[in-house]
Write an enzyme that holds these catalytic residues in place. Structure first.
Site, PDB file in Angstrom:
ATOM      1  N   GLY B  54     -24.542  23.834  28.414  1.00 16.75           N
ATOM      2  CA  GLY B  54     -24.481  22.830  29.463  1.00 16.75           C
ATOM      3  C   GLY B  54     -25.531  21.748  29.266  1.00 16.75           C
ATOM      4  CB  SER B  55     -25.546  18.183  30.054  1.00 20.62           C
ATOM      5  OG  SER B  55     -24.667  17.927  28.986  1.00 20.62           O
ATOM      6  N   GLY B  56     -28.462  18.869  30.638  1.00 21.31           N
ATOM      7  CA  GLY B  56     -29.589  18.889  31.568  1.00 21.31           C
ATOM      8  C   GLY B  56     -30.795  19.640  31.033  1.00 21.31           C
ATOM      9  CG  HIS B  57     -30.543  23.049  29.751  1.00 18.84           C
ATOM     10  ND1 HIS B  57     -31.222  23.541  30.836  1.00 18.84           N
ATOM     11  CD2 HIS B  57     -29.252  23.416  29.919  1.00 18.84           C
ATOM     12  CE1 HIS B  57     -30.378  24.204  31.616  1.00 18.84           C
ATOM     13  NE2 HIS B  57     -29.177  24.140  31.080  1.00 18.84           N
ATOM     14  CG  ASP B 110     -22.677  28.796  27.398  1.00 21.38           C
ATOM     15  OD1 ASP B 110     -22.072  27.724  27.282  1.00 21.38           O
ATOM     16  OD2 ASP B 110     -23.761  28.897  27.990  1.00 21.38           O
ATOM     17  CG  HIS B 219     -28.731  27.281  34.466  1.00 20.69           C
ATOM     18  ND1 HIS B 219     -28.868  28.308  33.568  1.00 20.69           N
ATOM     19  CD2 HIS B 219     -28.183  26.238  33.793  1.00 20.69           C
ATOM     20  CE1 HIS B 219     -28.397  27.909  32.385  1.00 20.69           C
ATOM     21  NE2 HIS B 219     -27.985  26.667  32.490  1.00 20.69           N
TER      22      HIS B 219
END
Lengths: 332, 332
Positions: B54-57, B110, B219
């Site tokens: 996922g994005s944001g990392h 994932d 998260h």
């Protein structure tokens, strides 16, 4: 204040300890506790390149000490100039017998301490010449450029000055390259939140939720306008409208663009902002040779970003493209 | 929410545009809008190394695509798995005829999407083997290691797996090196503030001022304890007390240490924390071969930090020391 620290009064010393432990392949301690030098400094027969400034702007300033950038840096307290003694010892740590170029930002404390240190160095037989960065467009009108602050454009000044020295430039050539670099560079910042100094525990200025401060300085110096928080495309327009006409950057120019976060803004948002900035610059017929996007010059936990644009000529392009290896910028 | 964005629904696509514009010397787009590949991918005769998440990392995951690390990455929405189709296309983008190693983190989305993609790839005649990172000690007891999440230890897994592939390892050798890397690695995180997803506009969990959450996930997954905010030395003690006995790392071991910020914590504080962590590790007779300190695996604007420790043997040391060039990690 949700922060990771022991006694706030010791944060700079403890940070330096951790920094040297981490980057022992790049930097080393010196006899002055507030001066770090590149592992191979001083390099015999090379002009020494020195910088320095207050802490809290990481990677600036010590993060740009290393291969093909700065030979040493003087370290101040948070948002406070290093002492003249620290600058003097930084000069000595960088001196390889060909003189020292001190490349720093236009702040009153730094100006005062660098000037004192240069005089002290002269008495000891060491020649130091200086370049004072003043790339922050919002901090004074164009006809008072000498009053403008130095911000993220300093990184490009260190990159070019450091590269020139590594390529064998003499002191005047290094100074000329660094001066040309900063003279060809303009920056502006937009602040979205204030930052909190650990020793204070609360922000010393305010940016209300839903607003943003255009032209804010790296220490929260007042900007030119507080307005409603805008979308990234409008922020980009506002930033380019301030930066591009000031130099001016025009159709046919080739430039480097640097977008730096101010610390706490997620990096993905910097890419969203750069995506908009790129469109506006390319639309004007300006060619982007290279872009840097990331946290290159920060203000503790401030949210927001700065835009820096530098016009290239053949010399500056060669200097920008040279490889380097520092904590803040490694280029292969 | 003081953030730089246009329509929050488009943030991932716009970020990717900006990322490719910035790092065109390292990565390129592919036919799938949510897959980026290294500029030279696929490399004929080399095992392809793929990741995704996922994005944001950021820098994870696309920030570790490039020379001697990953050949491609599948990109999900913020905090959400990439699709199976994206993983499949990432496999194809990395396939140089010697099979593909998919090295990813243990999250249900994932896991599901990678498994589907591996089956789809098999039907198309492409062999994909996987390693699932599970370095987060706080996310499950040691006898249920298969339930543990993957966190910043993934970076060391990509480093070692990517290096093994570049050095000519076959698929089984690359998988074995990556598996050994993550099996030799333990991590823990401490959260100081929550993060805010742009599309939501407010934090979806809470960390009260004056407290910290030990063992928090990337998260905001609940940790093992919420306690009073501690000084850096106590945080370091708490982190090493969780990480070191779990492997266990013991006197005489040689390790890599990675301290990553969660996004909004000032980098100077990460060095203060590392300074304390280093003392505790060295005290135990453990030798630190190399340390990484910085924002290597983040969670948007979360404050806090993670500690990752990896035990080295001769093979892992060679793989860690190999040069690499990605947005997130450039080593010369």
């Amino acid at each position: 204040m949700q922060r990771i620290l022991n006694n706030p009064d010791n944060i700079v010393d403890e940070m330096l300890e951790g920094f040297v432990k981490t980057h022992g392949d790049i930097v080393k301690k010196t006899s002055h506790p507030r001066v770090l030098a590149a592992v191979n400094a001083p390099v015999e027969g090379k002009v020494g390149v020195v910088t320095g400034g207050g802490s809290g702007h990481k990677p600036a300033f010590i993060g740009y000490v290393g291969k093909n950038m700065c030979d040493s840096a003087a370290v101040g307290e948070i948002c406070s100039s290093p002492t003249a003694a620290a600058f003097l010892d930084a000069f000595k740590a960088a001196d390889g017998g060909k003189g020292v170029a001190c490349l720093y930002g236009n702040y009153s404390g730094d100006n005062m301490n660098v000037k004192m240190a240069v005089k002290m160095a002269k008495k000891e037989g060491l020649t130091v010449k200086t370049v004072v960065a003043n790339d922050d467009v919002a901090s004074a009108p164009k006809d008072q450029r000498e009053k403008r602050r130095g911000v993220a454009g300093e990184i490009l000044m260190w990159k070019c000055g450091g590269a020139k020295a590594s390529l064998g430039g003499d002191l005047d050539e290094v100074i000329a390259a660094a001066q040309k670099a900063i003279d060809s560079t303009r920056s502006v910042g937009i602040g979205l939140t204030p930052c909190t100094l650990p020793a204070v525990g609360h922000p010393n200025f305010e940016i209300k939720d839903g607003t943003m401060e255009v032209g804010i300085g790296h220490h929260g110096e007042p900007g030119i306008e507080v307005c409603e928080l805008e979308t990234a495309d409008k922020m980009a327009k506002r930033m380019t409208d301030i930066v591009l006409p000031d130099y001016p950057f025009e159709s046919g120019d080739e430039v480097v663009v640097l977008v730096s976060g101010l610390g706490a803004t997620p990096v993905m948002e910097l890419y969203v902002l750069y995506n908009e900035i790129e469109k506006l610059i390319v639309e004007k017929g300006i060619r982007i040779h290279k872009a840097y996007v990331g946290n290159y010059f920060t203000s503790l936990d401030m949210m927001g970003a700065t835009l820096t644009v530098m016009k290239l000529d053949d010399e500056l392009k060669e200097l920008i493209d040279l490889d380097c290896n520092t904590m803040g910028l490694t280029q292969v």
